[in-house]
Motif scaffolding. Structure first.
Motif, PDB file in Angstrom:
ATOM      1  N   SER A  14      30.763  64.347  39.900  1.00 12.47           N
ATOM      2  CA  SER A  14      31.719  64.388  41.011  1.00 12.47           C
ATOM      3  C   SER A  14      31.590  63.134  41.853  1.00 12.47           C
ATOM      4  O   SER A  14      30.594  62.425  41.809  1.00 12.47           O
ATOM      5  CB  SER A  14      31.469  65.628  41.873  1.00 12.47           C
ATOM      6  OG  SER A  14      30.193  65.553  42.482  1.00 12.47           O
ATOM      7  N   GLN A  15      32.633  62.863  42.618  1.00 15.88           N
ATOM      8  CA  GLN A  15      32.637  61.726  43.506  1.00 15.88           C
ATOM      9  C   GLN A  15      33.149  62.172  44.868  1.00 15.88           C
ATOM     10  O   GLN A  15      34.095  62.944  44.949  1.00 15.88           O
ATOM     11  CB  GLN A  15      33.535  60.603  42.975  1.00 15.88           C
ATOM     12  CG  GLN A  15      33.028  59.948  41.705  1.00 15.88           C
ATOM     13  CD  GLN A  15      33.985  58.868  41.237  1.00 15.88           C
ATOM     14  OE1 GLN A  15      35.190  59.010  41.357  1.00 15.88           O
ATOM     15  NE2 GLN A  15      33.444  57.790  40.694  1.00 15.88           N
ATOM     16  N   ILE A  16      32.517  61.674  45.920  1.00 14.80           N
ATOM     17  CA  ILE A  16      33.116  61.842  47.226  1.00 14.80           C
ATOM     18  C   ILE A  16      33.694  60.497  47.639  1.00 14.80           C
ATOM     19  O   ILE A  16      33.179  59.444  47.262  1.00 14.80           O
ATOM     20  CB  ILE A  16      32.124  62.373  48.282  1.00 14.80           C
ATOM     21  CG1 ILE A  16      31.031  61.340  48.605  1.00 14.80           C
ATOM     22  CG2 ILE A  16      31.522  63.691  47.846  1.00 14.80           C
ATOM     23  CD1 ILE A  16      30.201  61.714  49.820  1.00 14.80           C
ATOM     24  N   GLU A  17      34.780  60.565  48.366  1.00 15.99           N
ATOM     25  CA  GLU A  17      35.407  59.361  48.890  1.00 15.99           C
ATOM     26  C   GLU A  17      35.157  59.286  50.386  1.00 15.99           C
ATOM     27  O   GLU A  17      35.383  60.258  51.100  1.00 15.99           O
ATOM     28  CB  GLU A  17      36.911  59.376  48.624  1.00 15.99           C
ATOM     29  CG  GLU A  17      37.289  59.295  47.164  1.00 15.99           C
ATOM     30  CD  GLU A  17      38.799  59.371  47.013  1.00 15.99           C
ATOM     31  OE1 GLU A  17      39.478  58.393  47.395  1.00 15.99           O
ATOM     32  OE2 GLU A  17      39.274  60.404  46.538  1.00 15.99           O
ATOM     33  N   VAL A  18      34.702  58.154  50.848  1.00 13.96           N
ATOM     34  CA  VAL A  18      34.497  57.898  52.265  1.00 13.96           C
ATOM     35  C   VAL A  18      35.617  56.959  52.704  1.00 13.96           C
ATOM     36  O   VAL A  18      35.652  55.791  52.307  1.00 13.96           O
ATOM     37  CB  VAL A  18      33.114  57.264  52.531  1.00 13.96           C
ATOM     38  CG1 VAL A  18      32.907  57.011  54.016  1.00 13.96           C
ATOM     39  CG2 VAL A  18      32.003  58.157  51.972  1.00 13.96           C
ATOM     40  N   VAL A  19      36.547  57.475  53.477  1.00 10.41           N
ATOM     41  CA  VAL A  19      37.742  56.727  53.844  1.00 10.41           C
ATOM     42  C   VAL A  19      37.701  56.442  55.346  1.00 10.41           C
ATOM     43  O   VAL A  19      37.993  57.328  56.157  1.00 10.41           O
ATOM     44  CB  VAL A  19      39.023  57.505  53.486  1.00 10.41           C
ATOM     45  CG1 VAL A  19      40.258  56.657  53.778  1.00 10.41           C
ATOM     46  CG2 VAL A  19      38.992  57.949  52.029  1.00 10.41           C
ATOM     47  N   PRO A  20      37.327  55.234  55.748  1.00 15.67           N
ATOM     48  CA  PRO A  20      37.262  54.912  57.173  1.00 15.67           C
ATOM     49  C   PRO A  20      38.620  55.042  57.854  1.00 15.67           C
ATOM     50  O   PRO A  20      39.667  54.854  57.228  1.00 15.67           O
ATOM     51  CB  PRO A  20      36.761  53.465  57.198  1.00 15.67           C
ATOM     52  CG  PRO A  20      36.062  53.282  55.886  1.00 15.67           C
ATOM     53  CD  PRO A  20      36.832  54.129  54.913  1.00 15.67           C
ATOM     54  N   THR A  21      38.586  55.354  59.140  1.00 16.96           N
ATOM     55  CA  THR A  21      39.827  55.529  59.898  1.00 16.96           C
ATOM     56  C   THR A  21      40.519  54.205  60.189  1.00 16.96           C
ATOM     57  O   THR A  21      41.689  54.192  60.552  1.00 16.96           O
ATOM     58  CB  THR A  21      39.529  56.211  61.243  1.00 16.96           C
ATOM     59  OG1 THR A  21      38.675  55.359  62.028  1.00 16.96           O
ATOM     60  CG2 THR A  21      38.865  57.564  61.036  1.00 16.96           C
ATOM     61  N   GLY A  22      39.795  53.102  60.081  1.00 17.09           N
ATOM     62  CA  GLY A  22      40.340  51.814  60.492  1.00 17.09           C
ATOM     63  C   GLY A  22      40.109  51.524  61.962  1.00 17.09           C
ATOM     64  O   GLY A  22      40.479  50.461  62.460  1.00 17.09           O
ATOM     65  N   ARG A  23      39.482  52.472  62.669  1.00 19.28           N
ATOM     66  CA  ARG A  23      39.144  52.289  64.072  1.00 19.28           C
ATOM     67  C   ARG A  23      37.675  51.880  64.194  1.00 19.28           C
ATOM     68  O   ARG A  23      37.013  51.579  63.199  1.00 19.28           O
ATOM     69  CB  ARG A  23      39.400  53.591  64.838  1.00 19.28           C
ATOM     70  CG  ARG A  23      40.764  54.201  64.607  1.00 19.28           C
ATOM     71  CD  ARG A  23      41.876  53.377  65.205  1.00 19.28           C
ATOM     72  NE  ARG A  23      41.793  53.342  66.662  1.00 19.28           N
ATOM     73  CZ  ARG A  23      42.638  52.721  67.456  1.00 19.28           C
ATOM     74  NH1 ARG A  23      43.635  52.020  66.931  1.00 19.28           N
ATOM     75  NH2 ARG A  23      42.502  52.729  68.769  1.00 19.28           N
ATOM     76  N   GLN A  24      37.152  51.866  65.409  1.00 26.20           N
ATOM     77  CA  GLN A  24      35.760  51.480  65.623  1.00 26.20           C
ATOM     78  C   GLN A  24      34.771  52.529  65.115  1.00 26.20           C
ATOM     79  O   GLN A  24      33.580  52.252  64.987  1.00 26.20           O
ATOM     80  CB  GLN A  24      35.511  51.243  67.112  1.00 26.20           C
ATOM     81  CG  GLN A  24      36.200  50.017  67.676  1.00 26.20           C
ATOM     82  CD  GLN A  24      35.468  48.734  67.314  1.00 26.20           C
ATOM     83  OE1 GLN A  24      34.369  48.743  66.776  1.00 26.20           O
ATOM     84  NE2 GLN A  24      36.091  47.607  67.618  1.00 26.20           N
TER      85      GLN A  24
END
Length: 296
Positions: A14-24
Protein backbone atom coordinates in the motif's frame (compact mmCIF):
# COMPACT_ATOMS: atom_id res chain seq x y z
CA UNK A 1 4.87 22.69 -1.22
CA UNK A 2 2.14 22.24 -3.84
CA UNK A 3 3.68 19.10 -5.31
CA UNK A 4 2.34 15.75 -4.15
CA UNK A 5 4.71 13.72 -2.05
CA UNK A 6 4.20 9.98 -2.05
CA UNK A 7 5.26 7.85 0.92
CA UNK A 8 5.43 4.08 0.46
CA UNK A 9 4.67 1.68 3.30
CA UNK A 10 5.59 -1.96 3.61
CA UNK A 11 2.08 -3.26 4.31
CA UNK A 12 0.30 -5.04 1.44
CA UNK A 13 2.25 -2.87 -1.05
CA UNK A 14 0.00 0.00 0.00
CA UNK A 15 0.96 3.62 -0.41
CA UNK A 16 -0.10 6.71 1.44
CA UNK A 17 -0.01 10.04 -0.30
CA UNK A 18 1.07 13.15 1.59
CA UNK A 19 -0.42 16.11 -0.26
CA UNK A 20 0.65 19.49 1.15
CA UNK A 21 -1.93 22.26 1.23
CA UNK A 22 0.40 24.73 -0.47
CA UNK A 23 0.18 26.95 2.61
CA UNK A 24 2.69 27.42 5.44
CA UNK A 25 1.32 24.30 7.15
CA UNK A 26 -0.97 21.36 6.63
CA UNK A 27 -1.13 18.26 4.44
CA UNK A 28 -3.82 15.78 3.45
CA UNK A 29 -3.05 12.10 3.94
CA UNK A 30 -4.67 9.89 1.30
CA UNK A 31 -5.09 6.15 0.82
CA UNK A 32 -5.11 5.24 4.50
CA UNK A 33 -7.56 3.63 6.94
CA UNK A 34 -6.75 4.86 10.43
CA UNK A 35 -8.29 1.73 11.95
CA UNK A 36 -5.63 -0.42 10.29
CA UNK A 37 -2.19 1.16 10.55
CA UNK A 38 0.93 -0.96 10.50
CA UNK A 39 4.16 0.43 11.94
CA UNK A 40 5.61 1.51 8.59
CA UNK A 41 2.45 3.38 7.61
CA UNK A 42 2.29 5.13 10.96
CA UNK A 43 5.99 6.05 10.72
CA UNK A 44 5.30 7.75 7.37
CA UNK A 45 2.31 9.51 8.86
CA UNK A 46 4.36 10.68 11.85
CA UNK A 47 7.05 12.10 9.55
CA UNK A 48 4.36 14.04 7.72
CA UNK A 49 3.03 15.31 11.05
CA UNK A 50 6.45 16.68 12.00
CA UNK A 51 6.93 18.18 8.53
CA UNK A 52 3.52 19.84 8.16
CA UNK A 53 2.22 20.36 11.74
CA UNK A 54 -1.41 19.61 10.71
CA UNK A 55 -2.70 16.48 8.99
CA UNK A 56 -6.12 15.92 7.40
CA UNK A 57 -7.44 12.42 6.73
CA UNK A 58 -10.79 12.23 4.94
CA UNK A 59 -13.38 9.48 4.59
CA UNK A 60 -12.81 7.73 7.91
CA UNK A 61 -15.38 5.66 9.81
CA UNK A 62 -14.23 5.67 13.41
CA UNK A 63 -15.85 4.62 16.65
CA UNK A 64 -14.74 6.37 19.82
CA UNK A 65 -12.60 3.33 20.56
CA UNK A 66 -10.97 3.64 17.11
CA UNK A 67 -10.31 7.34 17.66
CA UNK A 68 -8.70 6.62 21.02
CA UNK A 69 -6.59 3.78 19.60
CA UNK A 70 -5.31 5.92 16.72
CA UNK A 71 -4.55 8.88 18.98
CA UNK A 72 -2.59 6.65 21.36
CA UNK A 73 -0.11 5.93 18.57
CA UNK A 74 1.17 9.49 19.22
CA UNK A 75 1.47 9.08 23.01
CA UNK A 76 -0.53 8.79 26.21
CA UNK A 77 -3.84 10.61 26.25
CA UNK A 78 -5.19 13.24 28.61
CA UNK A 79 -8.62 12.94 30.09
CA UNK A 80 -11.00 15.44 28.55
CA UNK A 81 -11.19 18.78 30.38
CA UNK A 82 -14.26 19.71 32.38
CA UNK A 83 -16.82 21.37 30.12
CA UNK A 84 -18.52 24.62 31.05
CA UNK A 85 -21.62 22.51 31.79
CA UNK A 86 -19.72 20.72 34.54
CA UNK A 87 -19.59 17.42 32.64
CA UNK A 88 -16.18 15.91 32.05
CA UNK A 89 -16.35 13.14 29.47
CA UNK A 90 -18.26 10.50 27.57
CA UNK A 91 -19.37 7.80 29.99
CA UNK A 92 -16.74 5.08 30.13
CA UNK A 93 -14.35 6.93 27.80
CA UNK A 94 -12.71 9.79 29.71
CA UNK A 95 -10.39 10.54 26.77
CA UNK A 96 -13.23 11.77 24.52
CA UNK A 97 -14.12 15.48 24.55
CA UNK A 98 -17.30 16.43 22.69
CA UNK A 99 -17.33 19.72 20.78
CA UNK A 100 -20.95 20.41 19.90
CA UNK A 101 -23.87 22.82 20.03
CA UNK A 102 -26.45 20.01 20.20
CA UNK A 103 -28.78 19.76 23.19
CA UNK A 104 -30.76 16.72 24.33
CA UNK A 105 -33.69 17.41 26.64
CA UNK A 106 -32.37 20.92 27.06
CA UNK A 107 -28.90 19.80 28.15
CA UNK A 108 -25.79 20.40 26.03
CA UNK A 109 -24.05 17.17 25.01
CA UNK A 110 -20.75 18.97 24.44
CA UNK A 111 -18.83 22.19 24.69
CA UNK A 112 -18.15 25.49 22.85
CA UNK A 113 -21.62 25.96 21.33
CA UNK A 114 -22.02 27.54 17.89
CA UNK A 115 -20.07 30.76 18.34
CA UNK A 116 -16.64 31.71 17.11
CA UNK A 117 -13.70 30.01 18.80
CA UNK A 118 -10.89 32.57 18.76
CA UNK A 119 -7.25 31.85 17.88
CA UNK A 120 -5.73 29.71 20.61
CA UNK A 121 -3.41 26.89 21.56
CA UNK A 122 -5.10 24.06 23.46
CA UNK A 123 -4.59 24.03 27.22
CA UNK A 124 -1.56 26.33 27.20
CA UNK A 125 -2.54 27.44 30.72
CA UNK A 126 -1.25 24.09 32.01
CA UNK A 127 2.34 23.63 33.19
CA UNK A 128 2.70 20.78 30.69
CA UNK A 129 0.39 21.49 27.73
CA UNK A 130 -0.69 18.69 25.37
CA UNK A 131 1.49 17.68 22.43
CA UNK A 132 -1.34 17.42 19.93
CA UNK A 133 -5.10 17.31 19.49
CA UNK A 134 -7.20 15.20 17.11
CA UNK A 135 -10.70 16.23 16.00
CA UNK A 136 -13.11 13.90 14.20
CA UNK A 137 -16.27 15.09 12.40
CA UNK A 138 -19.50 13.19 13.06
CA UNK A 139 -22.04 15.86 12.06
CA UNK A 140 -21.37 19.23 10.43
CA UNK A 141 -23.55 22.24 9.57
CA UNK A 142 -24.26 23.05 5.90
CA UNK A 143 -22.12 26.19 6.17
CA UNK A 144 -19.80 27.64 8.81
CA UNK A 145 -17.83 25.96 11.54
CA UNK A 146 -14.64 25.92 9.42
CA UNK A 147 -11.38 25.54 11.34
CA UNK A 148 -8.28 27.57 10.52
CA UNK A 149 -4.73 26.76 11.57
CA UNK A 150 -1.78 29.14 11.88
CA UNK A 151 1.93 28.26 11.75
CA UNK A 152 3.73 29.70 14.75
CA UNK A 153 7.03 28.84 13.02
CA UNK A 154 6.07 31.19 10.19
CA UNK A 155 4.85 33.88 12.58
CA UNK A 156 8.16 33.84 14.47
CA UNK A 157 10.20 33.82 11.25
CA UNK A 158 8.31 36.89 10.02
CA UNK A 159 9.15 39.04 13.04
CA UNK A 160 11.64 41.85 12.31
CA UNK A 161 15.07 41.37 13.93
CA UNK A 162 14.51 44.11 16.53
CA UNK A 163 11.21 42.55 17.60
CA UNK A 164 12.85 39.12 17.86
CA UNK A 165 15.44 40.64 20.19
CA UNK A 166 12.72 42.24 22.34
CA UNK A 167 10.84 38.97 22.85
CA UNK A 168 13.79 36.56 23.04
CA UNK A 169 13.95 36.27 26.84
CA UNK A 170 10.38 37.17 27.79
CA UNK A 171 7.93 34.85 29.53
CA UNK A 172 4.18 34.88 29.02
CA UNK A 173 1.42 34.03 31.46
CA UNK A 174 -1.31 31.94 29.80
CA UNK A 175 -4.76 32.61 31.21
CA UNK A 176 -6.83 29.69 32.50
CA UNK A 177 -10.07 31.61 33.14
CA UNK A 178 -11.81 31.25 29.78
CA UNK A 179 -11.95 28.53 27.13
CA UNK A 180 -11.68 29.26 23.40
CA UNK A 181 -15.43 29.82 23.13
CA UNK A 182 -15.26 32.56 25.75
CA UNK A 183 -16.91 30.48 28.49
CA UNK A 184 -15.58 30.58 32.06
CA UNK A 185 -13.93 27.30 32.96
CA UNK A 186 -15.64 25.18 35.57
CA UNK A 187 -14.64 26.18 39.12
CA UNK A 188 -12.78 29.37 38.10
CA UNK A 189 -13.68 32.85 39.36
CA UNK A 190 -13.30 35.26 36.44
CA UNK A 191 -11.05 38.29 36.54
CA UNK A 192 -10.02 40.69 33.81
CA UNK A 193 -6.68 41.50 35.44
CA UNK A 194 -4.16 39.27 33.65
CA UNK A 195 -1.70 39.61 36.54
CA UNK A 196 -4.22 38.02 38.93
CA UNK A 197 -5.80 35.37 36.70
CA UNK A 198 -4.85 31.67 37.02
CA UNK A 199 -2.49 30.16 34.48
CA UNK A 200 0.99 28.83 33.71
CA UNK A 201 4.04 30.86 32.74
CA UNK A 202 5.99 29.74 29.66
CA UNK A 203 8.74 31.20 27.45
CA UNK A 204 7.35 33.44 24.72
CA UNK A 205 9.84 32.00 22.21
CA UNK A 206 10.19 28.22 22.34
CA UNK A 207 12.19 25.59 20.48
CA UNK A 208 10.22 22.63 19.15
CA UNK A 209 11.61 19.41 20.68
CA UNK A 210 11.25 17.41 17.45
CA UNK A 211 12.02 19.87 14.66
CA UNK A 212 14.48 22.10 16.57
CA UNK A 213 12.79 25.15 15.01
CA UNK A 214 11.95 28.27 16.98
CA UNK A 215 8.33 29.36 17.30
CA UNK A 216 6.24 31.97 19.05
CA UNK A 217 4.15 30.49 21.89
CA UNK A 218 1.28 32.92 22.42
CA UNK A 219 -1.52 30.61 23.60
CA UNK A 220 -4.47 33.00 23.42
CA UNK A 221 -4.88 36.75 23.66
CA UNK A 222 -7.45 37.24 26.43
CA UNK A 223 -5.83 37.90 29.83
CA UNK A 224 -2.33 37.12 28.56
CA UNK A 225 0.49 38.93 30.34
CA UNK A 226 4.22 39.35 29.66
CA UNK A 227 5.85 38.79 33.03
CA UNK A 228 7.87 41.67 34.46
CA UNK A 229 6.48 44.37 32.17
CA UNK A 230 4.14 47.17 33.12
CA UNK A 231 0.63 46.15 32.15
CA UNK A 232 0.33 48.82 29.46
CA UNK A 233 3.68 47.78 27.97
CA UNK A 234 2.67 44.12 28.02
CA UNK A 235 -0.64 44.90 26.32
CA UNK A 236 1.01 46.98 23.61
CA UNK A 237 3.67 44.38 22.81
CA UNK A 238 1.14 41.53 22.76
CA UNK A 239 -1.12 43.52 20.46
CA UNK A 240 1.83 44.02 18.11
CA UNK A 241 2.67 40.30 18.08
CA UNK A 242 -0.94 39.32 17.46
CA UNK A 243 -1.04 41.41 14.28
CA UNK A 244 1.22 38.76 12.76
CA UNK A 245 -1.16 35.94 13.77
CA UNK A 246 -3.95 37.72 11.88
CA UNK A 247 -2.04 37.65 8.56
CA UNK A 248 -3.74 35.22 6.16
CA UNK A 249 -0.46 34.09 4.57
CA UNK A 250 0.41 32.15 7.74
CA UNK A 251 -2.87 30.21 7.93
CA UNK A 252 -4.77 27.37 6.28
CA UNK A 253 -8.57 27.00 6.51
CA UNK A 254 -10.23 23.59 6.57
CA UNK A 255 -13.83 23.11 5.39
CA UNK A 256 -15.12 20.03 7.16
CA UNK A 257 -16.84 16.95 5.76
CA UNK A 258 -18.30 14.10 7.80
CA UNK A 259 -15.58 11.48 8.32
CA UNK A 260 -12.74 14.00 8.38
CA UNK A 261 -10.06 13.62 11.03
CA UNK A 262 -7.59 16.44 11.65
CA UNK A 263 -4.66 16.14 14.02
CA UNK A 264 -2.48 19.15 14.78
CA UNK A 265 0.72 19.88 16.65
CA UNK A 266 -0.38 21.91 19.64
CA UNK A 267 3.10 23.35 20.13
CA UNK A 268 3.78 24.85 16.71
CA UNK A 269 0.26 25.89 15.67
CA UNK A 270 -2.77 27.84 16.79
CA UNK A 271 -6.31 27.33 15.55
CA UNK A 272 -9.71 29.02 15.48
CA UNK A 273 -13.27 28.19 14.41
CA UNK A 274 -15.86 30.15 12.44
CA UNK A 275 -19.32 30.55 14.00
CA UNK A 276 -22.32 28.75 12.47
CA UNK A 277 -26.12 28.69 12.70
CA UNK A 278 -27.06 27.38 16.13
CA UNK A 279 -30.13 25.68 14.61
CA UNK A 280 -27.76 23.44 12.62
CA UNK A 281 -26.06 20.47 14.27
CA UNK A 282 -22.32 20.10 14.70
CA UNK A 283 -20.86 17.13 16.59
CA UNK A 284 -17.10 16.59 16.77
CA UNK A 285 -15.17 14.20 19.03
CA UNK A 286 -11.71 15.20 20.18
CA UNK A 287 -8.77 13.53 21.85
CA UNK A 288 -5.68 15.12 23.32
CA UNK A 289 -2.14 13.69 23.41
CA UNK A 290 -0.58 14.27 26.79
CA UNK A 291 2.39 16.59 27.08
CA UNK A 292 5.71 15.15 28.23
CA UNK A 293 7.62 18.33 29.08
CA UNK A 294 7.15 22.03 29.68
CA UNK A 295 7.67 24.35 26.70
CA UNK A 296 11.33 25.38 26.52
Amino acid sequence: MDVETRATTASHSSQIEVVPTGRQLGAEIRNVDLKHLDDATFAALLRAFHDHSVLLVRGQSLSDQDLIAFSRRFGDLDWAPVQETGRRFVDGMPEIYIVSNVKVNGEAIGSLGAGEAVWHTDMSYLDTPPIASALYALEIPPVGGNTSFCSMYAVYDALPPDLKRRVAELKIKHDGTYNSGGFVRQGVTPTDDPRASPGAIHPLVCTHPDSGRQMLYLGRRRNAYLVGLELAESEALLDELWTYVARPEFAWEHVWKVGDLVIWDNRSTMHRRDPFDDHARRIMHRTQIKGTDRPR
